[in-house]
Design a protein around this motif. Structure first.
Motif, PDB file in Angstrom:
ATOM      1  N   GLN A  23       0.835  -1.207   0.000  1.00  0.00           N
ATOM      2  CA  GLN A  23       0.000   0.000   0.000  1.00  0.00           C
ATOM      3  C   GLN A  23       0.867   1.254   0.000  1.00  0.00           C
ATOM      4  O   GLN A  23       0.585   2.216  -0.731  1.00  0.00           O
ATOM      5  N   PHE A  24       1.926   1.247   0.797  1.00  0.00           N
ATOM      6  CA  PHE A  24       2.833   2.405   0.811  1.00  0.00           C
ATOM      7  C   PHE A  24       3.523   2.572  -0.542  1.00  0.00           C
ATOM      8  O   PHE A  24       3.679   3.709  -1.014  1.00  0.00           O
ATOM      9  N   VAL A  25       3.928   1.466  -1.158  1.00  0.00           N
ATOM     10  CA  VAL A  25       4.598   1.551  -2.464  1.00  0.00           C
ATOM     11  C   VAL A  25       3.674   2.224  -3.478  1.00  0.00           C
ATOM     12  O   VAL A  25       4.093   3.102  -4.241  1.00  0.00           O
ATOM     13  N   TRP A  26       2.403   1.827  -3.483  1.00  0.00           N
ATOM     14  CA  TRP A  26       1.466   2.428  -4.434  1.00  0.00           C
ATOM     15  C   TRP A  26       1.216   3.908  -4.102  1.00  0.00           C
ATOM     16  O   TRP A  26       1.125   4.751  -4.999  1.00  0.00           O
ATOM     17  N   GLU A  27       1.074   4.220  -2.824  1.00  0.00           N
ATOM     18  CA  GLU A  27       0.882   5.618  -2.428  1.00  0.00           C
ATOM     19  C   GLU A  27       2.087   6.461  -2.859  1.00  0.00           C
ATOM     20  O   GLU A  27       1.934   7.607  -3.302  1.00  0.00           O
TER      21      GLU A  27
END
Length: 250
Positions: free
Chosen positions: A155-159
């Motif tokens: 999720q952090f990578v996509w954000e």
């Protein structure tokens, strides 16, 4: 012969433990069939911690622990932030989509920069909408459920990817339109500004740039929050000896 003593002792001790466990299990099964539990069983499993009226074999449902006031406020704040990401993403689609629609209706070549703006805003809007809907769906399906530690890193990578997209978009159009005003020279506009469009388009694009930087700020905040949550879950996993990413012991 002394070297055989240790293996024989280990074997004897293992067989004794297995025999005792088998005997205890048989004792418990006999007592269960008779409806009476051994005294040591009731002492080890005191019923004082169970709901009133609970009997052996009763299915007990425990309510999930209530969230603290700070956790509720944090959830409300970031839910509001996701809503703003959704609204401002739609705003960017409207601001840049007008030019793309004009090019399409006039059968002109679509400008890649405007298409990039639409793609960025679309991805951000869909992501924000998913973050608004999924928590409520997950909580309804399973009370107390939320994003697990395993999901926080992707999720952090996509954000982070969406944040970089907004940063790039702001850089492209900020360089083109910040500080640019339509300057008239006699009956004709200045060539440097007329290439960017008429006065209404330049004003609209300047406003769009400010909306871009607001979106960038929103996504920096949510990406930072997801990173903090992942780091916190990672520390807890390391402290407990559990690898959250692999789903097993470290």
């Amino acid at each position: 012969m002394s070297f055989l003593a240790v293996p024989l002792l280990k074997l004897g001790w293992s067989q004794a433990k297995k025999h005792k466990a088998k005997k205890d299990l048989q004792k418990y099964q006999n007592a269960q069939n008779a409806g009476v539990y051994p005294p040591d069983y009731t002492e080890q499993h005191a019923m004082s911690g169970y709901p009133v009226g609970a009997t052996p074999g009763t299915t007990i449902h425990f309510d999930p622990p209530e969230q603290s006031k700070g956790a509720k406020l944090t959830f409300m704040f970031f839910s509001g932030l996701r809503f703003l990401q959704f609204v401002f993403g739609l705003t960017v689609i409207g601001l840049y989509g007008k030019d793309v629609h004009h090019d399409h209706s006039e059968k002109h070549v679509w400008h890649s920069k405007w298409v990039y703006a639409l793609v960025t805003a679309f991805l951000a809007t869909v992501t924000a909408a998913m973050h608004l809907i999924l928590p409520f769906v997950m909580r309804k399906a399973k009370p107390g459920a939320g994003a697990g530690p395993v999901l926080l890193l992707p999720q952090f990578v996509w954000e982070f990817v969406v944040t970089v997209l907004w940063l790039t978009l702001f850089g492209i159009f900020g360089k083109m339109y910040i500080g640019v005003h339509l300057v008239e020279k006699g009956d004709k506009a200045d060539d440097a500004t007329s290439a960017l469009g008429d006065a209404s388009k330049i004003n609209r694009m300047r406003h769009a740039v400010y909306v871009d930087v607001i979106n960038l700020a929103f996504w920096v905040m949510t990406a930072s929050w997801v990173l903090v949550r992942w780091l916190k879950s990672r520390r807890l996993a390391v402290a407990s000896g559990f690898d959250a990413e692999k789903g097993g012991q470290i």
